[in-house]
Design a protein around this motif. Structure first.
Motif, PDB file in Angstrom:
ATOM      1  N   THR A 106      43.343  41.906 -59.915  1.00  0.00           N
ATOM      2  CA  THR A 106      44.133  42.004 -58.686  1.00  0.00           C
ATOM      3  C   THR A 106      44.875  43.334 -58.722  1.00  0.00           C
ATOM      4  O   THR A 106      44.982  43.974 -59.783  1.00  0.00           O
ATOM      5  CB  THR A 106      45.154  40.864 -58.578  1.00  0.00           C
ATOM      6  N   GLU A 107      45.421  43.741 -57.603  1.00  0.00           N
ATOM      7  CA  GLU A 107      46.177  44.994 -57.580  1.00  0.00           C
ATOM      8  C   GLU A 107      47.371  44.932 -58.528  1.00  0.00           C
ATOM      9  O   GLU A 107      47.626  45.879 -59.283  1.00  0.00           O
ATOM     10  CB  GLU A 107      46.660  45.312 -56.165  1.00  0.00           C
ATOM     11  N   ARG A 111      47.852  47.344 -61.721  1.00  0.00           N
ATOM     12  CA  ARG A 111      49.043  48.204 -61.770  1.00  0.00           C
ATOM     13  C   ARG A 111      49.783  48.026 -63.094  1.00  0.00           C
ATOM     14  O   ARG A 111      50.173  48.994 -63.747  1.00  0.00           O
ATOM     15  CB  ARG A 111      49.955  47.897 -60.580  1.00  0.00           C
ATOM     16  N   ASP A 125      47.764  54.993 -58.329  1.00  0.00           N
ATOM     17  CA  ASP A 125      47.294  54.552 -57.013  1.00  0.00           C
ATOM     18  C   ASP A 125      45.817  54.858 -56.817  1.00  0.00           C
ATOM     19  O   ASP A 125      45.059  54.028 -56.313  1.00  0.00           O
ATOM     20  CB  ASP A 125      48.119  55.211 -55.901  1.00  0.00           C
ATOM     21  N   ILE A 128      43.721  52.494 -59.013  1.00  0.00           N
ATOM     22  CA  ILE A 128      43.698  51.142 -58.444  1.00  0.00           C
ATOM     23  C   ILE A 128      42.759  51.097 -57.237  1.00  0.00           C
ATOM     24  O   ILE A 128      41.963  50.166 -57.096  1.00  0.00           O
ATOM     25  CB  ILE A 128      45.116  50.668 -58.089  1.00  0.00           C
ATOM     26  N   ALA A 129      42.839  52.086 -56.378  1.00  0.00           N
ATOM     27  CA  ALA A 129      41.957  52.124 -55.209  1.00  0.00           C
ATOM     28  C   ALA A 129      40.494  52.157 -55.641  1.00  0.00           C
ATOM     29  O   ALA A 129      39.653  51.447 -55.073  1.00  0.00           O
ATOM     30  CB  ALA A 129      42.285  53.336 -54.343  1.00  0.00           C
ATOM     31  N   LEU A 132      39.635  48.606 -57.157  1.00  0.00           N
ATOM     32  CA  LEU A 132      39.496  47.571 -56.127  1.00  0.00           C
ATOM     33  C   LEU A 132      38.293  47.851 -55.224  1.00  0.00           C
ATOM     34  O   LEU A 132      37.640  46.916 -54.759  1.00  0.00           O
ATOM     35  CB  LEU A 132      40.786  47.463 -55.308  1.00  0.00           C
TER      36      LEU A 132
END
Length: 164
Positions: A106-107, A111, A125, A128-129, A132
């Motif tokens: 999950t984000e 993180r 960021d 994570i992008a 995902l």
């Protein structure tokens, strides 16, 4: 050319300019010739412990380059082939005894995990992008990738094990 690709080519160039084989280079930096070769072929990342020893023994500045241009790079050379394979796969089987694989993170989990490695701010960021974004293969049309994952002692299977 990415930072990782350049770093690898420079490591090889410096070794060859010194007239050293992978074996003799490895002996001097206390790594096996197999390890040196796998880094030079992009199969294994050039990590700080290796680069630090290379800098110490040969007076180079690979760690500085690594910190400025490679840390936070989204798809290091050694991982690109897997990401390409993953994107085309109709089924994946994963085993990860210690952390949740990127395809299932999950984000919030990603993180926290990245922060534990001191990846923060814009680099976090972007990572994570990317992570995902890779999960889209689990919901793609017309045929999502099937995923079987063994996490520690937990067995998960299905089209998507992502929480909704």
């Amino acid at each position: 050319m990415s930072g990782s690709e350049y770093l690898i080519s420079e490591l090889r160039r410096v070794r060859e300019s010194m007239g050293l084989t992978q074996e003799s280079w490895g002996e001097r930096v206390h790594f096996s010739a197999k390890h040196v070769g796998s880094i030079e072929r992009g199969e294994r990342p050039a990590l700080p412990n290796y680069l630090g020893m290379v800098d110490k023994v040969f007076g180079t500045t690979f760690m500085k380059f690594y910190r400025e241009f490679v840390v936070g790079e989204q798809d290091p050379v050694w991982f690109r082939e897997f990401v390409d394979y993953e994107a085309r796969a109709s089924m994946l089987r994963l085993f990860q005894p210690l952390v949740v694989p990127g395809l299932l993170q999950t984000e919030a989990y990603a993180r926290a995990l990245l922060a534990s490695y001191d990846v923060v701010g814009p680099q976090q960021d972007a990572a994570i992008a990317t992570r995902l974004g890779r999960q889209e293969i689990l919901n793609r049309e017309p045929e999502p990738c099937r995923l079987v994952a063994v996490l520690g002692r937990t067995f998960c299977t299905g089209r998507s094990a992502m929480p909704t």
